[in-house]
Design an enzyme around this catalytic site. Structure first.
Site, PDB file in Angstrom:
ATOM      1  CG  HIS A   1      -1.824  -1.171   1.342  1.00  0.00           C
ATOM      2  ND1 HIS A   1      -2.868  -1.412   0.478  1.00  0.00           N
ATOM      3  CD2 HIS A   1      -1.831  -2.196   2.235  1.00  0.00           C
ATOM      4  CE1 HIS A   1      -3.485  -2.539   0.834  1.00  0.00           C
ATOM      5  NE2 HIS A   1      -2.882  -3.027   1.892  1.00  0.00           N
TER       6      HIS A   1
HETATM    7  O1  RIB Z   1      -5.327  -0.040   4.339  1.00  0.00           O
HETATM    8  C1  RIB Z   1      -3.930   0.001   4.215  1.00  0.00           C
HETATM    9  C2  RIB Z   1      -3.330   1.043   5.107  1.00  0.00           C
HETATM   10  O2  RIB Z   1      -3.609   0.718   6.474  1.00  0.00           O
HETATM   11  C3  RIB Z   1      -1.798   1.107   5.017  1.00  0.00           C
HETATM   12  O3  RIB Z   1      -1.378   2.420   5.253  1.00  0.00           O
HETATM   13  C4  RIB Z   1      -1.338   0.210   6.126  1.00  0.00           C
HETATM   14  O4  RIB Z   1      -0.053   0.577   6.640  1.00  0.00           O
HETATM   15  C5  RIB Z   1      -2.380   0.489   7.166  1.00  0.00           C
HETATM   16  O5  RIB Z   1      -2.004   1.682   7.852  1.00  0.00           O
END
Ligand code: RIB
Ligand code: CA
Length: 313
Positions: A242
């Site tokens: 992500h």
């Molecule tokens: O949904 C993904 C996000 O949530 C990313 O930033 C991961 O690190 C969590 O914080």
């Protein structure tokens, strides 16, 4: 033109990779500071993890701050089930020798935006938006000084990962996300629709480990730990990566594609709270407040990530 950035983060293995990618790219990015926020795990662990990652990169000149320990209004929801009890399970990183700055992270964000020329500092948010919302509430005049807010958060077709309707970063503090979406600063969103296309398959993780440096090995250990939850849930070849999409966008925006549209945050309905309602087809006259990305070039992303991590110790 080198971009001045503040990284707001809840490390988190994917946050750690995003931070390392930024610190490995000093020709393009001047990291003014790293600010921890409660999210994946509690603030104390997220802050410690941020120190560990900065130290791993060798860039111990970068100041690290602790920000807010809980959302604006709601109890904190964390994700140890994904990231482990420390929030950075996987690699065996030493206790950090560097220490947190004394200044509160929210005050650092405000002070930095007021000290630099308007439109020259970019906020990169990798976790819940609590710190950014607090800064905007405390000093509304900073909104017009922000060059861009580039955030990992939200979803469109991919809807939610922490609830059927909401992505984690937005869900943890929807009121903060609402403040940010309404602040008027230019916003670019890297949502699950993009990050789910960027999957850390085994060959990609092996290529990072094959770099032969401590950063590549640590990242491979991080991703090998954090992938298990997503592989079991989605059954894909690799877990989505992500937060580094935020850094990759800053380095090579052409890797991503989306459009300017309205994004509004659900804060009232308990069924869909934290949902990013993107008016992607402009069926309303709501203000077009964010560039909402829908696609990413995974091959190009991993080529960039691998090439840059090779530069680190
Ligand atoms: O949904 C993904 C996000 O949530 C990313 O930033 C991961 O690190 C969590 O914080
Ligand atoms: Ca994160």
């Amino acid at each position: 033109m080198k971009k001045k950035i503040i990284i707001d983060t809840d490390p988190g293995q994917d946050d750690a990779v995003a931070i390392l990618l930024a610190l490995a790219s000093p020709e393009e990015l001047e990291v003014l500071g790293v600010v921890a926020v409660a999210g994946n795990v509690g603030l104390a662990n997220n802050s410690r993890n941020a120190l560990k990652v900065v130290e791993l990169s060798g860039r111990t000149d970068i100041p690290v701050y602790a920000g807010c320990a809980r959302p604006l209004r709601r109890p904190l929801v964390t994700a140890e089930h994904v990231h482990g009890d420390t929030g950075l399970n996987g690699p065996d990183l030493p206790e950090p020798a560097i220490a947190l700055q004394d200044q509160h992270g929210v005050d650092f964000i405000i002070e930095t935006l007021l000290a630099h020329e308007p439109g020259t500092v970019t906020l990169c948010t990798l976790g819940p938006l609590t710190n950014i919302a607090m800064a905007l509430n405390k000093a509304p005049q900073i909104a017009s000084r922000i060059a861009e807010i580039v955030m990992m958060g939200g979803a469109y077709f991919e809807v939610g990962n922490i609830t059927p309707a909401a992505e984690f970063n937005i869900y943890v503090d929807p009121e903060a996300a609402d403040v940010v979406m309404r602040c008027g600063a230019p916003i670019t969103i890297l949502p699950l629709d993009v990050t789910h296309q960027v999957q850390s398959t085994r060959p990609r993780i092996d290529a990072l480990r094959a770099l032969g440096n401590r950063s590549g090995a640590a990242v491979a250990d991080m991703l090998t730990f954090s992938e298990s939850f997503d592989l079991e849930k989605y059954g894909w070849e690799g877990a989505p990566l992500h937060d580094p999409c935020v850094t990759a966008y800053l380095l090579k925006p052409e890797l991503f594609e989306g459009r300017l549209c309205n994004v509004t945050i659900e804060t009232a309905s308990e069924l869909t709270v934290g949902m990013t309602v993107a008016d992607y087809w402009h069926v309303t006259d709501r203000p077009r407040n964010a560039t909402f990305m829908r696609n990413g070039d995974a091959e190009g992303f991993y080529a960039l990530l691998t090439e840059r991590l090779a530069r680190l110790p």
